[in-house]
Design an enzyme around this catalytic site. Structure first.
Site, PDB file in Angstrom:
ATOM      1  N   GLU A 102      30.660  43.181  44.051  1.00  0.00           N
ATOM      2  CA  GLU A 102      30.873  41.881  43.456  1.00  0.00           C
ATOM      3  C   GLU A 102      29.354  41.492  44.509  1.00  0.00           C
ATOM      4  O   GLU A 102      29.892  40.508  45.620  1.00  0.00           O
ATOM      5  CB  GLU A 102      31.689  41.294  42.909  1.00  0.00           C
ATOM      6  CG  GLU A 102      31.571  39.848  42.401  1.00  0.00           C
ATOM      7  CD  GLU A 102      32.624  39.071  42.040  1.00  0.00           C
ATOM      8  OE1 GLU A 102      33.894  39.575  41.981  1.00  0.00           O
ATOM      9  OE2 GLU A 102      32.462  37.548  41.924  1.00  0.00           O
ATOM     10  N   LYS A 119      42.613  35.195  42.069  1.00  0.00           N
ATOM     11  CA  LYS A 119      41.684  35.920  42.150  1.00  0.00           C
ATOM     12  C   LYS A 119      40.642  35.985  42.897  1.00  0.00           C
ATOM     13  O   LYS A 119      40.269  37.010  43.742  1.00  0.00           O
ATOM     14  CB  LYS A 119      40.831  36.676  40.683  1.00  0.00           C
ATOM     15  CG  LYS A 119      40.145  38.105  40.489  1.00  0.00           C
ATOM     16  CD  LYS A 119      38.331  37.784  40.717  1.00  0.00           C
ATOM     17  CE  LYS A 119      37.698  38.512  40.453  1.00  0.00           C
ATOM     18  NZ  LYS A 119      36.507  39.433  40.939  1.00  0.00           N
ATOM     19  N   ASP A 161      45.826  49.602  52.287  1.00  0.00           N
ATOM     20  CA  ASP A 161      46.182  49.190  51.246  1.00  0.00           C
ATOM     21  C   ASP A 161      45.635  48.524  50.401  1.00  0.00           C
ATOM     22  O   ASP A 161      46.825  47.612  50.125  1.00  0.00           O
ATOM     23  CB  ASP A 161      47.799  49.722  51.418  1.00  0.00           C
ATOM     24  CG  ASP A 161      47.964  50.602  49.372  1.00  0.00           C
ATOM     25  OD1 ASP A 161      47.181  49.812  48.461  1.00  0.00           O
ATOM     26  OD2 ASP A 161      49.235  51.239  49.267  1.00  0.00           O
ATOM     27  N   HIS A 171      25.953  33.145  41.156  1.00  0.00           N
ATOM     28  CA  HIS A 171      25.311  34.091  40.677  1.00  0.00           C
ATOM     29  C   HIS A 171      24.446  35.133  39.865  1.00  0.00           C
ATOM     30  O   HIS A 171      24.063  35.810  40.443  1.00  0.00           O
ATOM     31  CB  HIS A 171      26.498  34.181  39.141  1.00  0.00           C
ATOM     32  CG  HIS A 171      28.115  34.413  40.026  1.00  0.00           C
ATOM     33  ND1 HIS A 171      28.949  34.770  39.351  1.00  0.00           N
ATOM     34  CD2 HIS A 171      28.708  34.281  41.026  1.00  0.00           C
ATOM     35  CE1 HIS A 171      29.672  34.896  39.905  1.00  0.00           C
ATOM     36  NE2 HIS A 171      30.054  35.286  40.804  1.00  0.00           N
TER      37      HIS A 171
HETATM   38  C1  MEV Z   1      34.584  35.154  40.980  1.00  0.00           C
HETATM   39  O1  MEV Z   1      35.131  36.379  41.469  1.00  0.00           O
HETATM   40  C2  MEV Z   1      35.608  34.615  41.082  1.00  0.00           C
HETATM   41  C3  MEV Z   1      35.850  33.282  40.407  1.00  0.00           C
HETATM   42  O2  MEV Z   1      36.503  33.467  39.395  1.00  0.00           O
HETATM   43  C4  MEV Z   1      37.571  32.646  41.331  1.00  0.00           C
HETATM   44  C5  MEV Z   1      37.691  31.413  40.647  1.00  0.00           C
HETATM   45  O3  MEV Z   1      37.141  31.034  39.573  1.00  0.00           O
HETATM   46  O4  MEV Z   1      38.081  30.492  41.319  1.00  0.00           O
HETATM   47  C6  MEV Z   1      35.172  32.448  40.507  1.00  0.00           C
END
Ligand code: MEV
Length: 459
Positions: free
Chosen positions: A100, A296, A312, A409
């Site tokens: 990513e 995430k 892992d 991004h």
């Molecule tokens: C994107 O991979 C991760 C984010 O969505 C995490 C977040 O929103 O805190 C930018």
């Protein structure tokens, strides 16, 4: 089942063969040919794409192919470095494997930001890992519990050959609990076993011990005089480590006076940024929808280093998410306070890792990662990985509460599109300037390049 066999047998000429027996026994070339014949349009792949992703060194390829099954080739991912991590006063350049865009850049930027404010402080609370032997027993429960002390010694004694080596390294079996779950499922009991596996992840060790414990348990009940006039049969259901290791915790944090956050954002002073940031973390503590995305972001960092170091990452993720839900609701793994003028941002993360054995020994790039990190012990790697996760979380929230995530991004997105469209260096520079304050889409970039190439001028 009969239908399935029929459809295989009734395959008429011209049908593409999609079912196969003994696939694993085919050579790599035969597997590729079978896939191409059955699943790809003829001529859809020019040249031998698959073979081009084999490693040129046959020895290395043998190792990589052997890590899994039915390997056709390798699937490369970017291996990058996030420099400037100051963790417990030591400097690290952290290898990350991730597909990513913006993640490595974000980690690097947060690491640099905090290195000027004391860096990350990390402490490993414990490295205890867990395993379970699940079994059914219809006999006398009291006898089972009365005999448990003797059972424990028997289990330890009969697993001694397996545990001797680990004990020499300072690890082994720490404790064995007999648990009664018959109120939830008839006849169901469990041995919950705590392990110390030192610098190894210890999955093979733990599972071998647990399977031996299962055999010893069944035999113990079968021959022990205490069970003479009751059911002697233990029905072993399964013996396996638990990926939920809530004791195997590393604490990591950053802190500074709110004024020192000046510079975190162009348009906000330190105290305003601190408060907005705190609120963003609080939202992830109370709302599971936001918590999932928030966590995430943490795992963007955690997984990338787990993968780069041959650990892992599925186990790490599973455990982290279970831990995030440990008090009944899924919550943010990280927390933030702004009190008495001090901004504090931290998390407790369960991380079951290894720095010896397994993939860390086999994969040449996992070895490289550990070398770059100074060949850390498993606890040291826990600190590094947790710091990377917190850095990632800080960077994501900093963008979200200030410019928004799309700005960074889109820059990467633009570069990817330009690369895809074969833009020259000059065209890429012109595009970067043009799209600085505009929305990037594939079609808008293509149109820009077309106009550039026919000499058009875009204002
Ligand atoms: C994107 O991979 C991760 C984010 O969505 C995490 C977040 O929103 O805190 C930018």
């Amino acid at each position: 089942m009969a239908d399935q066999n029929n459809s295989a047998n009734l395959m008429v000429a011209g049908d593409r063969e999609k079912r196969v027996e003994g696939f694993s026994k085919l050579t790599r070339e035969e597997k590729v040919a079978w896939i191409a014949q059955g699943f790809l349009e003829p001529g859809s792949y020019e040249g031998d794409l698959i073979a081009s992703f084999l490693h040129p060194d046959a020895g290395v390829q043998r190792i990589l192919s052997g890590l899994s099954e039915n390997t056709l080739c390798n699937f490369p991912m970017p291996y990058g470095i996030a420099p400037n991590f100051l963790i417990n006063d030591a400097w690290y350049a952290v290898p990350m494997v991730i597909e990513e865009s913006s993640v490595v850049a974000a980690a690097s930027s947060a690491a640099k930001f905090w290195s000027a404010r004391g860096g990350f402080q990390a402490t490993v609370r414990s490295t205890v890992k867990l395993g379970q032997v699940h079994f059914s027993y219809k006999g006398n429960k009291e006898r089972l519990f009365q005999a448990q002390e003797e059972l424990r010694s028997r289990l330890r004694m009969e697993a001694a050959a397996i545990t001797a080596n680990m004990e020499q390294r300072g690890g082994g079996v720490l404790g064995i609990d007999l648990l009664d779950f018959t109120h939830l499922e008839p006849d169901y009991y469990q041995l919950l076993v705590r392990f110390e596996t030192c610098d190894s992840m210890g999955a093979n060790f733990i599972n071998s011990v647990l399977e031996q414990f299962g055999r010893s348990l069944a035999e113990f009940v079968e021959i022990h005089p205490a069970f003479e006039d009751t059911d002697r049969e233990v029905d072993l259901i399964m013996a396996i480590l638990s990926n939920f290791t809530p004791e195997c915790i590393v604490h990591v944090e950053v802190a500074c006076p709110v004024e020192a956050l000046e510079g975190a954002c162009e348009h906000m002073d330190g105290p305003a940024f601190a408060e907005k940031f705190r609120k963003a973390v609080r939202i992830a503590e109370i709302d599971p929808y936001r918590a999932t995305t928030h966590n995430k972001g943490i795992f963007n960092g955690v997984d990338a280093v787990a993968l780069a170091s041959g650990n892992d990452f599925r186990a790490v993720e599973a455990c982290g998410h279970a831990y995030a839900a440990k008090d009944g609701a899924y919550r943010s793994l990280s927390h933030c306070t702004v009190e008495n003028g001090i901004f504090r941002f931290w998390m407790d993360l369960p991380l079951a890792l290894g720095t010896v054995g397994g993939l860390t020994k086999l994969h040449p790039l996992a070895r490289l990662t550990l070398d770059i990190l100074g060949n850390p012990s498993a606890p040291k790697l826990m600190e590094i990985i947790a710091a990377t996760g917190l850095a990632q979380n800080f960077a994501a929230l900093r963008s979200l509460v200030t410019t928004g995530i799309q700005k960074g991004h889109m820059k990467m997105h633009l570069l990817n599109i330009l690369h895809h469209l074969g833009a020259t260096e000059q065209e890429a520079q012109a595009a970067s300037a043009f799209f600085k304050d505009k929305v990037v889409s594939f079609s808008s970039v293509r149109e820009f390049l077309q106009l550039q190439r026919i000499g058009g001028i875009i204002e």
